[in-house]
Design an enzyme around this catalytic site. Sequence first.
Site, PDB file in Angstrom:
ATOM      1  N   SER A  46      54.660 131.226  32.942  1.00  0.00           N
ATOM      2  CA  SER A  46      53.406 131.849  33.378  1.00  0.00           C
ATOM      3  C   SER A  46      53.294 133.276  32.844  1.00  0.00           C
ATOM      4  O   SER A  46      54.223 134.072  32.973  1.00  0.00           O
ATOM      5  CB  SER A  46      53.317 131.847  34.903  1.00  0.00           C
ATOM      6  OG  SER A  46      53.195 130.528  35.392  1.00  0.00           O
ATOM      7  N   CYS A 129      52.541 129.490  42.659  1.00  0.00           N
ATOM      8  CA  CYS A 129      53.854 130.131  42.703  1.00  0.00           C
ATOM      9  C   CYS A 129      54.186 130.481  44.157  1.00  0.00           C
ATOM     10  O   CYS A 129      53.395 131.144  44.837  1.00  0.00           O
ATOM     11  CB  CYS A 129      53.863 131.397  41.855  1.00  0.00           C
ATOM     12  SG  CYS A 129      55.415 132.318  41.952  1.00  0.00           S
ATOM     13  N   LYS A 164      47.452 123.939  38.479  1.00  0.00           N
ATOM     14  CA  LYS A 164      48.732 123.533  39.066  1.00  0.00           C
ATOM     15  C   LYS A 164      48.744 123.862  40.548  1.00  0.00           C
ATOM     16  O   LYS A 164      48.671 125.031  40.940  1.00  0.00           O
ATOM     17  CB  LYS A 164      49.894 124.229  38.354  1.00  0.00           C
ATOM     18  CG  LYS A 164      51.262 123.670  38.745  1.00  0.00           C
ATOM     19  CD  LYS A 164      52.355 124.200  37.831  1.00  0.00           C
ATOM     20  CE  LYS A 164      53.682 123.505  38.093  1.00  0.00           C
ATOM     21  NZ  LYS A 164      54.731 123.954  37.145  1.00  0.00           N
ATOM     22  N   THR A 265      63.557 121.256  35.584  1.00  0.00           N
ATOM     23  CA  THR A 265      64.948 121.403  36.004  1.00  0.00           C
ATOM     24  C   THR A 265      65.900 120.454  35.277  1.00  0.00           C
ATOM     25  O   THR A 265      67.066 120.790  35.054  1.00  0.00           O
ATOM     26  CB  THR A 265      65.055 121.193  37.529  1.00  0.00           C
ATOM     27  OG1 THR A 265      64.248 122.188  38.184  1.00  0.00           O
ATOM     28  CG2 THR A 265      66.485 121.330  38.020  1.00  0.00           C
TER      29      THR A 265
END
Length: 304
Positions: A46, A129, A164, A265
Amino acid sequence: MNCLEVEVAGLKFRNPVLLAAGILGMTAESLIRVAEAGAGGLVTKSIGLKPRKGFPNPTVVQVSCGLINAMGLPNPGIKTFSEEIREVKRKVKVPLIVSVYGYSAEEFAETAKLAVKAGADAVELNVSCPHVEGTGEEIGQNPELLKEVVSKVKRRISKPIFVKLSANVTDIAQLAEIAVKAGADAITAINTVRAMKIDIKTGRPILANRIGGLSGPAIKPIAVRCVYEIYERVRVPIFGCGGILNWRDAIELILAGASAVQIGTAIAVKDLEVFRTIPKGIEKYIRRKGFGSVKEIVGLSHRL
């Protein structure tokens, strides 16, 4: 015929496995490496209108079910990052999606405009976030702010807009509807989930910011549920994101309604090899089941 090819919001991806925002997406070199490893598309870390240092260490802690991070959105600012965008576009052919954040609708819009000017094929609005005040979740959880951000960005750029969303809400599908009505061309679900870890020896939270975002296997069932609910409420494509470690995880999210998936991840666990093994596994599954393309199984669980 390549059964893995997908089209989302007018962008063509050679396969449905993309790099997620937040991982290896800060330099042109790292983004190019991911593309060369086989990713169907790239989402950057971002980026904001101005440079941001992020939080002090420790910013990442490993837990039994994944990772908790509170990086604090460190980035060089869009003006500096624009050169990285140009470099990636010179070197690779896969779509480049720039993740942007802001502290106001105007900041989101201006950052998005500069990203597109530098060559971004689309922008992903980070309104989810979980660990930076004044942006992220605070916008994505507020229907009016979400509508304002998406609509302002829509007026400012002509490229596709992906939004998102966070699972840290009561009704993610309702927020997806609001984003789509405001102009979102696709939804990405989900971002990390608010979490923390405490050191039992000292009694103190391990992360400098105390609270961070959990990613990895623990959040995959949440992501599946969110994608499933969003698919039933909106008619735009969905990027499934959260806890995907292998092709089976990817297939589960596609069956729930994702047109494509984003990997984060898993790279820390399995390296860039995931961008080869996961598409290969998806292809074998599609052929074994007698389908001709990824599109044929998107949302299939809703029709059975």
